[in-house]
Write a protein that holds these residues in place. Sequence first.
Motif, PDB file in Angstrom:
ATOM      1  N   VAL A  78       0.845  -1.184   0.000  1.00  0.00           N
ATOM      2  CA  VAL A  78       0.000   0.000   0.000  1.00  0.00           C
ATOM      3  C   VAL A  78       0.885   1.240   0.000  1.00  0.00           C
ATOM      4  O   VAL A  78       1.980   1.232   0.580  1.00  0.00           O
ATOM      5  CB  VAL A  78      -0.958   0.000   1.217  1.00  0.00           C
ATOM      6  CG1 VAL A  78      -0.180   0.034   2.529  1.00  0.00           C
ATOM      7  CG2 VAL A  78      -1.948   1.155   1.144  1.00  0.00           C
ATOM      8  N   PRO A  80       0.371   4.794   1.250  1.00  0.00           N
ATOM      9  CA  PRO A  80      -0.457   5.809   1.906  1.00  0.00           C
ATOM     10  C   PRO A  80       0.059   7.220   1.638  1.00  0.00           C
ATOM     11  O   PRO A  80       1.260   7.430   1.413  1.00  0.00           O
ATOM     12  CB  PRO A  80      -0.332   5.448   3.388  1.00  0.00           C
ATOM     13  CG  PRO A  80       0.999   4.786   3.503  1.00  0.00           C
ATOM     14  CD  PRO A  80       1.190   4.039   2.213  1.00  0.00           C
ATOM     15  N   THR A  81      -0.841   8.163   1.665  1.00  0.00           N
ATOM     16  CA  THR A  81      -0.460   9.570   1.595  1.00  0.00           C
ATOM     17  C   THR A  81      -0.004  10.015   2.979  1.00  0.00           C
ATOM     18  O   THR A  81      -0.693   9.791   3.972  1.00  0.00           O
ATOM     19  CB  THR A  81      -1.650  10.425   1.134  1.00  0.00           C
ATOM     20  OG1 THR A  81      -1.983  10.056  -0.202  1.00  0.00           O
ATOM     21  CG2 THR A  81      -1.310  11.906   1.171  1.00  0.00           C
ATOM     22  N   ASP A  87       1.066  11.724  -2.281  1.00  0.00           N
ATOM     23  CA  ASP A  87      -0.314  11.761  -2.773  1.00  0.00           C
ATOM     24  C   ASP A  87      -0.352  11.467  -4.263  1.00  0.00           C
ATOM     25  O   ASP A  87      -1.087  10.607  -4.716  1.00  0.00           O
ATOM     26  CB  ASP A  87      -0.963  13.111  -2.485  1.00  0.00           C
ATOM     27  CG  ASP A  87      -2.426  13.104  -2.885  1.00  0.00           C
ATOM     28  OD1 ASP A  87      -3.202  12.403  -2.214  1.00  0.00           O
ATOM     29  OD2 ASP A  87      -2.785  13.774  -3.871  1.00  0.00           O
ATOM     30  N   ALA A  90      -3.429  10.872  -5.995  1.00  0.00           N
ATOM     31  CA  ALA A  90      -4.135   9.701  -5.449  1.00  0.00           C
ATOM     32  C   ALA A  90      -3.861   8.416  -6.219  1.00  0.00           C
ATOM     33  O   ALA A  90      -4.552   7.413  -6.012  1.00  0.00           O
ATOM     34  CB  ALA A  90      -5.641   9.955  -5.382  1.00  0.00           C
ATOM     35  N   ARG A  93      -3.296   5.276  -3.935  1.00  0.00           N
ATOM     36  CA  ARG A  93      -4.523   4.873  -3.237  1.00  0.00           C
ATOM     37  C   ARG A  93      -5.515   4.243  -4.214  1.00  0.00           C
ATOM     38  O   ARG A  93      -6.208   3.273  -3.875  1.00  0.00           O
ATOM     39  CB  ARG A  93      -5.170   6.066  -2.532  1.00  0.00           C
ATOM     40  CG  ARG A  93      -4.294   6.717  -1.472  1.00  0.00           C
ATOM     41  CD  ARG A  93      -5.117   7.566  -0.504  1.00  0.00           C
ATOM     42  NE  ARG A  93      -5.937   8.562  -1.151  1.00  0.00           N
ATOM     43  CZ  ARG A  93      -5.525   9.767  -1.541  1.00  0.00           C
ATOM     44  NH1 ARG A  93      -4.252  10.111  -1.354  1.00  0.00           N
ATOM     45  NH2 ARG A  93      -6.339  10.633  -2.104  1.00  0.00           N
ATOM     46  N   HIS A  96      -4.575   0.602  -4.767  1.00  0.00           N
ATOM     47  CA  HIS A  96      -4.823  -0.306  -3.650  1.00  0.00           C
ATOM     48  C   HIS A  96      -6.317  -0.513  -3.409  1.00  0.00           C
ATOM     49  O   HIS A  96      -6.731  -1.600  -2.972  1.00  0.00           O
ATOM     50  CB  HIS A  96      -4.174   0.223  -2.371  1.00  0.00           C
ATOM     51  CG  HIS A  96      -4.162  -0.791  -1.268  1.00  0.00           C
ATOM     52  ND1 HIS A  96      -3.337  -1.886  -1.269  1.00  0.00           N
ATOM     53  CD2 HIS A  96      -4.905  -0.887  -0.131  1.00  0.00           C
ATOM     54  CE1 HIS A  96      -3.561  -2.609  -0.184  1.00  0.00           C
ATOM     55  NE2 HIS A  96      -4.502  -2.025   0.525  1.00  0.00           N
ATOM     56  N   THR A  97      -7.114   0.481  -3.668  1.00  0.00           N
ATOM     57  CA  THR A  97      -8.553   0.374  -3.392  1.00  0.00           C
ATOM     58  C   THR A  97      -9.368  -0.029  -4.616  1.00  0.00           C
ATOM     59  O   THR A  97     -10.593  -0.073  -4.555  1.00  0.00           O
ATOM     60  CB  THR A  97      -9.096   1.710  -2.844  1.00  0.00           C
ATOM     61  OG1 THR A  97      -8.823   2.744  -3.810  1.00  0.00           O
ATOM     62  CG2 THR A  97      -8.438   2.065  -1.525  1.00  0.00           C
ATOM     63  N   LEU A 368      -5.031   5.013   4.949  1.00  0.00           N
ATOM     64  CA  LEU A 368      -4.626   5.421   3.600  1.00  0.00           C
ATOM     65  C   LEU A 368      -4.112   6.852   3.572  1.00  0.00           C
ATOM     66  O   LEU A 368      -3.316   7.212   2.694  1.00  0.00           O
ATOM     67  CB  LEU A 368      -5.794   5.262   2.628  1.00  0.00           C
ATOM     68  CG  LEU A 368      -6.110   3.829   2.200  1.00  0.00           C
ATOM     69  CD1 LEU A 368      -7.405   3.774   1.416  1.00  0.00           C
ATOM     70  CD2 LEU A 368      -4.963   3.245   1.392  1.00  0.00           C
ATOM     71  N   LYS A 477      -9.538  -1.861   2.212  1.00  0.00           N
ATOM     72  CA  LYS A 477     -10.562  -1.834   1.143  1.00  0.00           C
ATOM     73  C   LYS A 477     -11.755  -2.634   1.667  1.00  0.00           C
ATOM     74  O   LYS A 477     -11.958  -3.786   1.313  1.00  0.00           O
ATOM     75  CB  LYS A 477     -10.004  -2.446  -0.148  1.00  0.00           C
ATOM     76  CG  LYS A 477     -10.970  -2.347  -1.342  1.00  0.00           C
ATOM     77  CD  LYS A 477     -10.402  -3.051  -2.564  1.00  0.00           C
ATOM     78  CE  LYS A 477     -10.531  -4.534  -2.472  1.00  0.00           C
ATOM     79  NZ  LYS A 477     -11.912  -5.024  -2.679  1.00  0.00           N
TER      80      LYS A 477
END
Length: 506
Positions: A78, A80-81, A87, A90, A93, A96-97, A368, A477
């Motif tokens: 993952v 993350p921000t 970022d 995005a 993210r 991953h989602t 996230l 998620k």
Amino acid sequence: MKRNNIIKSILFSGTLIFSVSCTNLDEEVLDGVANQTSGSGTAVNTAALLAKTYEGLRAFQDQDKMYAMDEMSSDALVGPTRGGDWDDNAKWRQLHTLTWAPDHVEVKNAWNALLSNVYNCNVIIEQGGTASEIVQARFLRAYMYYNVVDLFGQAPYRPAGSKLEDDPKVWSRTEATNFVISELEAVVASLPARVATDASIANADAARFLLAKAYLNKAVFTSTTGVAPYTFDPADMAKVISNVDAMTNTLAANYWSNFAPTNNTSNELVLTSKNIRGGAGGGIQSRWRMGMHYNQTPGGWNGFATVAEYYNKFNAGDKRRQYSTPSIIADFGNPIGFQVGQMYAPGGTVALQDRNNHPLVYTAALTLITSGASLETAGIRAMKYEPDNLNLNSPENDYVLMRYSDALLMKAEAILRGGAGSAGAIMTQIATRTGQPAAATTLDGVYAERGRELWWEGWRRNDMIRFGKFLDARELKPYVSDSKYLLYPIPADALFNANLSQNPGY
């Protein structure tokens, strides 16, 4: 066609020059390799182009493109921000989602990286390469197309003799799968034996590995619905087993020797992307920088992590979870593998702090978007490769594309899906160097063991799809995803080719 139109086609369609058989061009293509034409009298330097194609494998070493699409989309990795860091509109993210769209930059970059290498292979094959160069190019082209099939489903190609200004034809996923298999079966007997100390050259073992991978995933790639459960043909499973049995590799006694700076000596490695200390190489340093904190040695980028749900798949005594030697502690301060808890400076005694003077203690808790005191410390970090302390920026470690333990686990899975043989013996063989009991001789046991054995090696998405797990809810998620995410979208710009159609749901 004018040169600027060719360039425009490369940049925006991503498909126009990517073909199975290339045609003569009056122009020099964007990479500067001139094609021989009836009027130019200029021959292609196929040896140099083959070297360039091998360099193309280095795209798999980067933390983005194919690697991110294969691992970040899974339960293993993952991004993350962290405040103003990571970022990137995005994009991590979204991977991953499972919320990406056709304009996702890494989708486009992967499409272009794979198909530009297909093009280079085509030039070698069609423009007078030697017999040895052609057989290597055919293998490398099959490898690139395998990844196109896996990620995107459909694959563009250009029949021999077609005009450059014509849109490439497009194979369906089934047609492209059959092409990959037929090409590999055509060249495997002509490929050289694997060089014991250099698996970076196309070889017969690599072709057998990729054939096993293609036959194992054939049920997925040729499914009429595309959605699990899949129907695995016993004849395909027999092909998996026979190809693995024909390989000449053996397992390394030490799991971590496959990822050391001297990993070229491991007989377990089937195919690698070559790096030379202080010389030519790819972005393998990302494998120790992408998750490590700025204040660690080697200094990192404080980005990627794994989630507790995945980390907890390992027992504490599993030797694949973490590895340490006196020299690793002296040079870096911490074991390699997964890192959680207090981090230390080289020597292993001085506790580190983050940039806000908080103890540098990596925590399993992760969101996230991180903030507050845990901004720089949230998430379990990992280094799959031992950093080369002689040159951290231009290391000697070769990047592993194929490994024999993967082949053995493919064989065990094929046996459990209808093939003949003893899957239990394989599970015991894999467990020997882990310090753990053998995993259960079931499909669930194989799936779990693949997650532990092959973590962060680029196969997790592929495995999750084949086992029907990819769309499921997971730690970050918490919902079941739409089945359209079993394939990535065709990049929006590539749809300038009228023969391409967008994958369903996008």
